[in-house]
Motif scaffolding. Structure first.
Motif, PDB file in Angstrom:
ATOM      1  N   HIS A 185       2.953   1.504   0.466  1.00 30.13           N
ATOM      2  CA  HIS A 185       2.346   1.449  -1.010  1.00 30.13           C
ATOM      3  C   HIS A 185       1.088   0.955  -1.239  1.00 30.13           C
ATOM      4  O   HIS A 185       0.329   1.496  -2.014  1.00 30.13           O
ATOM      5  CB  HIS A 185       3.707   0.960  -1.833  1.00 30.13           C
ATOM      6  CG  HIS A 185       4.828   1.722  -1.795  1.00 30.13           C
ATOM      7  ND1 HIS A 185       4.817   2.828  -2.193  1.00 30.13           N
ATOM      8  CD2 HIS A 185       6.042   1.206  -1.518  1.00 30.13           C
ATOM      9  CE1 HIS A 185       6.200   3.300  -2.252  1.00 30.13           C
ATOM     10  NE2 HIS A 185       6.705   2.210  -1.645  1.00 30.13           N
ATOM     11  N   LEU A 233      -2.168   2.583  -2.336  1.00 30.24           N
ATOM     12  CA  LEU A 233      -2.935   2.354  -3.580  1.00 30.24           C
ATOM     13  C   LEU A 233      -4.595   1.721  -3.227  1.00 30.24           C
ATOM     14  O   LEU A 233      -5.404   1.906  -4.010  1.00 30.24           O
ATOM     15  CB  LEU A 233      -2.351   0.884  -3.734  1.00 30.24           C
ATOM     16  CG  LEU A 233      -2.993  -0.049  -5.176  1.00 30.24           C
ATOM     17  CD1 LEU A 233      -3.136   0.599  -6.445  1.00 30.24           C
ATOM     18  CD2 LEU A 233      -2.374  -1.396  -5.115  1.00 30.24           C
ATOM     19  N   ALA A 244      -6.870  -3.503 -11.928  1.00 29.37           N
ATOM     20  CA  ALA A 244      -5.497  -2.735 -11.925  1.00 29.37           C
ATOM     21  C   ALA A 244      -4.771  -2.836 -10.392  1.00 29.37           C
ATOM     22  O   ALA A 244      -3.753  -3.043 -10.428  1.00 29.37           O
ATOM     23  CB  ALA A 244      -5.683  -1.166 -12.277  1.00 29.37           C
ATOM     24  N   TYR A 280      -3.398  -6.270  -9.682  1.00 27.82           N
ATOM     25  CA  TYR A 280      -2.071  -6.568 -10.272  1.00 27.82           C
ATOM     26  C   TYR A 280      -1.134  -5.845  -9.910  1.00 27.82           C
ATOM     27  O   TYR A 280       0.060  -6.293  -9.601  1.00 27.82           O
ATOM     28  CB  TYR A 280      -2.178  -6.418 -11.782  1.00 27.82           C
ATOM     29  CG  TYR A 280      -2.586  -7.347 -12.757  1.00 27.82           C
ATOM     30  CD1 TYR A 280      -1.622  -8.635 -13.151  1.00 27.82           C
ATOM     31  CD2 TYR A 280      -3.841  -7.705 -12.985  1.00 27.82           C
ATOM     32  CE1 TYR A 280      -2.046  -9.662 -13.755  1.00 27.82           C
ATOM     33  CE2 TYR A 280      -4.437  -8.869 -13.830  1.00 27.82           C
ATOM     34  CZ  TYR A 280      -3.500  -9.687 -14.239  1.00 27.82           C
ATOM     35  OH  TYR A 280      -3.944 -10.927 -14.881  1.00 27.82           O
ATOM     36  N   ARG A 281      -1.399  -4.677  -9.403  1.00 31.89           N
ATOM     37  CA  ARG A 281      -0.325  -3.605  -8.682  1.00 31.89           C
ATOM     38  C   ARG A 281       0.226  -4.515  -7.277  1.00 31.89           C
ATOM     39  O   ARG A 281       1.146  -4.509  -6.880  1.00 31.89           O
ATOM     40  CB  ARG A 281      -0.797  -2.202  -8.555  1.00 31.89           C
ATOM     41  CG  ARG A 281       0.400  -1.389  -7.821  1.00 31.89           C
ATOM     42  CD  ARG A 281       1.364  -1.160  -8.882  1.00 31.89           C
ATOM     43  NE  ARG A 281       1.001  -0.398 -10.114  1.00 31.89           N
ATOM     44  CZ  ARG A 281       0.867   0.945 -10.067  1.00 31.89           C
ATOM     45  NH1 ARG A 281       1.100   1.750  -8.971  1.00 31.89           N
ATOM     46  NH2 ARG A 281       0.460   1.455 -11.308  1.00 31.89           N
ATOM     47  N   GLU A 285       2.551  -6.828  -7.501  1.00 34.08           N
ATOM     48  CA  GLU A 285       4.188  -6.230  -7.803  1.00 34.08           C
ATOM     49  C   GLU A 285       4.581  -5.687  -6.316  1.00 34.08           C
ATOM     50  O   GLU A 285       5.594  -6.077  -6.112  1.00 34.08           O
ATOM     51  CB  GLU A 285       3.927  -5.167  -8.595  1.00 34.08           C
ATOM     52  CG  GLU A 285       3.470  -5.156 -10.089  1.00 34.08           C
ATOM     53  CD  GLU A 285       4.574  -5.771 -10.987  1.00 34.08           C
ATOM     54  OE1 GLU A 285       5.779  -5.117 -10.877  1.00 34.08           O
ATOM     55  OE2 GLU A 285       4.342  -6.850 -11.544  1.00 34.08           O
ATOM     56  N   TYR A 286       3.704  -5.307  -5.540  1.00 30.04           N
ATOM     57  CA  TYR A 286       4.201  -4.698  -4.072  1.00 30.04           C
ATOM     58  C   TYR A 286       4.600  -5.806  -3.195  1.00 30.04           C
ATOM     59  O   TYR A 286       5.119  -5.453  -2.400  1.00 30.04           O
ATOM     60  CB  TYR A 286       3.102  -3.708  -3.534  1.00 30.04           C
ATOM     61  CG  TYR A 286       2.821  -2.336  -4.423  1.00 30.04           C
ATOM     62  CD1 TYR A 286       4.070  -1.550  -4.940  1.00 30.04           C
ATOM     63  CD2 TYR A 286       1.859  -1.793  -4.239  1.00 30.04           C
ATOM     64  CE1 TYR A 286       3.869  -0.537  -5.627  1.00 30.04           C
ATOM     65  CE2 TYR A 286       1.503  -0.444  -5.021  1.00 30.04           C
ATOM     66  CZ  TYR A 286       2.741  -0.025  -5.479  1.00 30.04           C
ATOM     67  OH  TYR A 286       2.605   1.272  -5.958  1.00 30.04           O
ATOM     68  N   GLN A 331       4.883 -10.831  -8.198  1.00 31.93           N
ATOM     69  CA  GLN A 331       4.420 -10.385  -9.602  1.00 31.93           C
ATOM     70  C   GLN A 331       4.884 -11.620 -10.722  1.00 31.93           C
ATOM     71  O   GLN A 331       6.265 -11.976 -10.485  1.00 31.93           O
ATOM     72  CB  GLN A 331       5.234  -9.038  -9.798  1.00 31.93           C
ATOM     73  CG  GLN A 331       6.859  -9.030  -9.768  1.00 31.93           C
ATOM     74  CD  GLN A 331       7.418  -8.853  -8.417  1.00 31.93           C
ATOM     75  OE1 GLN A 331       6.839  -9.071  -7.521  1.00 31.93           O
ATOM     76  NE2 GLN A 331       8.683  -8.144  -8.606  1.00 31.93           N
ATOM     77  N   LEU A 354      -0.761  -1.820 -15.014  1.00 32.18           N
ATOM     78  CA  LEU A 354       0.477  -1.585 -13.914  1.00 32.18           C
ATOM     79  C   LEU A 354       0.790  -0.292 -14.206  1.00 32.18           C
ATOM     80  O   LEU A 354       1.366   0.327 -13.046  1.00 32.18           O
ATOM     81  CB  LEU A 354       1.395  -2.584 -14.463  1.00 32.18           C
ATOM     82  CG  LEU A 354       1.108  -3.997 -13.880  1.00 32.18           C
ATOM     83  CD1 LEU A 354       2.416  -4.804 -14.346  1.00 32.18           C
ATOM     84  CD2 LEU A 354       0.972  -4.003 -12.451  1.00 32.18           C
ATOM     85  N   TRP A 389      -2.791   6.835 -10.814  1.00 30.74           N
ATOM     86  CA  TRP A 389      -3.968   6.718  -9.777  1.00 30.74           C
ATOM     87  C   TRP A 389      -4.315   8.232  -9.431  1.00 30.74           C
ATOM     88  O   TRP A 389      -5.515   8.174  -9.298  1.00 30.74           O
ATOM     89  CB  TRP A 389      -3.530   6.057  -8.465  1.00 30.74           C
ATOM     90  CG  TRP A 389      -3.504   4.510  -8.852  1.00 30.74           C
ATOM     91  CD1 TRP A 389      -2.272   3.746  -9.337  1.00 30.74           C
ATOM     92  CD2 TRP A 389      -4.416   3.497  -8.942  1.00 30.74           C
ATOM     93  NE1 TRP A 389      -2.484   2.445  -9.606  1.00 30.74           N
ATOM     94  CE2 TRP A 389      -3.666   2.354  -9.488  1.00 30.74           C
ATOM     95  CE3 TRP A 389      -5.859   3.623  -8.493  1.00 30.74           C
ATOM     96  CZ2 TRP A 389      -4.688   1.274  -9.438  1.00 30.74           C
ATOM     97  CZ3 TRP A 389      -6.512   2.281  -8.518  1.00 30.74           C
ATOM     98  CH2 TRP A 389      -5.866   1.177  -8.998  1.00 30.74           C
TER      99      TRP A 389
END
Length: 250
Positions: free
Chosen positions: A111, A115, A134, A137-138, A141-142, A146, A197, A201
């Motif tokens: 992921h 990204l 962006a 921050y993602r 999460e991955y 987060q 988030l 994309w």
């Protein structure tokens, strides 16, 4: 050791010895790998063109005990614009450094790979500052870092007003649970982070943000990364030299 093939993005490169390079690449199948490209600084080396930061490659790699060896490469995309545009280069360097720091060696993160590839493709098409924000921050999460933006991380109370952010606790805290020093966290910041988030994309939506909220959300990400990594990111020195925009449109 066995030889393997992989699709990869070059995260960092440094000269090594008289004609070689040490390379950190991010593999779609195998994660972050440290490898050496022997002789690639010689003009006639078949590796010479590919061993550039941000390059998107198909690699043939020989596994090693401590370092792998890059044997062959086929260039898929050079992302030349990332090295020719200062804004794009600065924010791309920020993302590659974040990936280098938060991703463990040889741990597949498909992921994050997708990204990073999407971000490289968008840097020259959209505002690179927003693209990097962006993606940053993602990545949190991955990787399991987060923060919690909805409930107080101390008492669990749902927060529907402006509040505070705790770096040490990894999320927002209510008025009763706030600690010193405190970081103000507004609903506008939360809304903007949620927009980042939710970014598509493949077909990124257009939106605008005030300069004040942009800088607050950007500073929060930088401070949080500094806290979890226990050191500042080197790429920020370059970014801090860029002019701040009062209002940014994608």
């Amino acid at each position: 050791m066995a030889q393997y093939a992989t699709e990869a993005l070059i995260l960092s490169v440094r000269n090594w010895g008289e004609a070689d390079k040490m390379v950190n690449f991010f593999s779609k199948e195998f994660g972050k790998i440290a490898a050496v490209a022997y002789g690639c600084r010689r003009p006639r080396s078949p590796l010479a063109g590919g061993m550039q930061v941000f390059s998107h490659l198909q690699l043939q790699v020989m596994g090693g005990n401590s370092l792998d060896t890059i044997k062959q490469c086929e260039t898929k995309q050079t992302f030349k614009q990332l090295r020719e545009n200062l804004d794009c280069m600065a924010y791309a360097a920020f993302l590659t450094e974040v990936v280098n720091e938060v991703c463990p060696e040889r741990h597949p993160e498909p992921h994050i790979y997708d990204l990073l590839l999407n971000a490289f493709q968008l840097f020259s098409k959209r505002n690179p500052r927003l693209v990097a924000l962006a993606a940053g921050y993602r990545i949190l999460e991955y990787t399991g870092y987060q923060p919690n933006y909805e409930q107080c991380v101390v008492c669990g109370k749902h927060i529907a007003t402006d509040s505070f952010f705790s770096l040490s606790k990894g999320g927002i805290v209510c008025e009763a649970c706030k600690e010193l020093p405190q970081i103000s966290f507004s609903l506008k910041m939360r809304d903007f982070i949620n927009q980042l988030l939710a970014l598509n994309w493949e077909e990124p939506q257009s939106f605008s943000v005030s300069g004040a909220v942009l800088m607050q959300v950007e500073k929060l990400l930088i401070d949080y990364l500094h806290f979890i990594l226990e050191k500042p990111l080197k790429s920020l020195e370059f970014i801090q030299q860029l002019a701040e925009l009062p209002k940014v449109h994608t």
